[in-house]
Write a protein that holds these residues in place. Structure first.
Motif, short mmCIF file in Angstrom:
data_model
loop_
_atom_site.label_atom_id
_atom_site.label_comp_id
_atom_site.label_asym_id
_atom_site.label_seq_id
_atom_site.Cartn_x
_atom_site.Cartn_y
_atom_site.Cartn_z
N UNK A 178 14.22 11.33 2.78
CA UNK A 178 13.50 10.08 3.06
C UNK A 178 12.04 10.32 2.73
N UNK A 179 11.46 9.45 1.92
CA UNK A 179 10.06 9.58 1.50
C UNK A 179 9.30 8.32 1.88
N UNK A 180 8.12 8.52 2.42
CA UNK A 180 7.22 7.40 2.72
C UNK A 180 5.84 7.79 2.20
N UNK A 181 5.41 7.13 1.14
CA UNK A 181 4.09 7.36 0.55
C UNK A 181 3.22 6.15 0.85
N UNK A 182 1.99 6.42 1.31
CA UNK A 182 1.12 5.30 1.68
C UNK A 182 -0.34 5.67 1.48
N UNK A 183 -1.12 4.62 1.26
CA UNK A 183 -2.56 4.76 1.09
C UNK A 183 -3.22 4.77 2.46
N UNK A 184 -4.32 5.49 2.55
CA UNK A 184 -5.09 5.50 3.80
C UNK A 184 -6.08 4.35 3.84
N UNK B 20 0.14 0.12 -6.89
CA UNK B 20 1.37 0.72 -7.40
C UNK B 20 1.30 2.21 -7.67
N UNK B 21 0.20 2.83 -7.29
CA UNK B 21 0.01 4.27 -7.57
C UNK B 21 1.05 5.11 -6.84
N UNK B 22 1.28 4.84 -5.56
CA UNK B 22 2.26 5.62 -4.81
C UNK B 22 3.67 5.43 -5.35
N UNK B 23 4.03 4.22 -5.69
CA UNK B 23 5.36 3.96 -6.25
C UNK B 23 5.55 4.74 -7.54
N UNK B 24 4.56 4.70 -8.42
CA UNK B 24 4.67 5.42 -9.70
C UNK B 24 4.78 6.92 -9.47
N UNK B 25 3.99 7.45 -8.55
CA UNK B 25 4.02 8.89 -8.29
C UNK B 25 5.37 9.31 -7.72
N UNK B 26 5.84 8.60 -6.70
CA UNK B 26 7.11 8.95 -6.06
C UNK B 26 8.27 8.79 -7.03
N UNK B 27 8.29 7.69 -7.77
CA UNK B 27 9.38 7.49 -8.73
C UNK B 27 9.37 8.57 -9.81
N UNK B 28 8.18 9.04 -10.21
CA UNK B 28 8.11 10.15 -11.17
C UNK B 28 8.69 11.42 -10.55
N UNK B 29 8.32 11.73 -9.31
CA UNK B 29 8.87 12.91 -8.64
C UNK B 29 10.39 12.83 -8.59
N UNK C 18 0.82 -1.21 0.00
CA UNK C 18 0.00 0.00 0.00
C UNK C 18 0.86 1.27 0.00
N UNK C 19 2.08 1.15 -0.50
CA UNK C 19 2.92 2.34 -0.53
C UNK C 19 4.34 2.05 -0.95
N UNK C 20 5.22 3.01 -0.60
CA UNK C 20 6.61 2.91 -1.00
C UNK C 20 7.46 3.74 -0.05
N UNK C 21 8.69 3.30 0.17
CA UNK C 21 9.68 4.09 0.92
C UNK C 21 10.89 4.28 0.02
N UNK C 22 11.43 5.50 0.03
CA UNK C 22 12.60 5.81 -0.80
C UNK C 22 13.56 6.69 -0.02
N UNK C 23 14.86 6.49 -0.27
CA UNK C 23 15.95 7.35 0.23
C UNK C 23 16.72 7.81 -0.99
N UNK C 24 17.03 9.11 -1.01
CA UNK C 24 17.77 9.63 -2.14
C UNK C 24 18.69 10.76 -1.67
#
Length: 132
Positions: free
Chosen positions: A106-112, A119-128, A43-49
């Motif tokens: 550090x990014x944490x995107x998640x659905x409520x 995969x919506x959050x992963x696609x959005x964050x990876x696009x950003x 239901x989400x994604x975590x990223x470090x960049x």
């Protein structure tokens, strides 16, 4: 039979209204993302960049260009911002918290709602991040 149908319609409309109008409590959603590694979650994604000193401000501008996205809590000066992005048709809220940790974002995107965000959050964050 009509009464059952009417009750069913009212339940569905009530559920849709709750999705759109449910309050977003910053105490619940504006939390440390605790990202130790990149993760794709159901239901989400975590990223470090690595983003340097100006990375957060650039990413903040990119995020706010995203349709139906607004700040829930925090600021760049505070070092952490939580955003709400709503889906176009149903208005489902997704929360993304971005935290500056030295030169790393550090990014944490998640659905409520729901067990999967498809995969919506992963696609959005990876696009950003690709635009960053």
């Amino acid at each position: 039979m009509r009464l059952v149908f009417l009750i069913l319609i009212l339940v569905i409309l009530g559920g849709l209204a709750w999705i759109r109008l449910a309050p977003s409590d910053p105490e619940v959603w504006h939390v440390d993302p605790q990202v130790t590694a990149d993760q794709d979650l159901a239901a989400g994604v975590r990223r470090r960049i690595a983003a340097g000193e100006e990375g957060f401000a650039r990413l903040h501008a990119i995020i706010l260009e995203t349709p139906r996205t607004e700040v829930l809590a925090g600021s760049i000066a505070e070092g952490q911002v939580t955003y709400i992005t709503r889906s176009l048709w149903m208005g489902f809220p997704d929360y993304t918290t971005v935290r500056q940790n030295g030169d790393v974002l550090e990014l944490w995107a998640r659905a409520r709602f729901g067990q999967s965000d498809l995969g919506v959050n992963r696609a959005r964050v990876d696009d950003w991040l690709s635009r960053l």
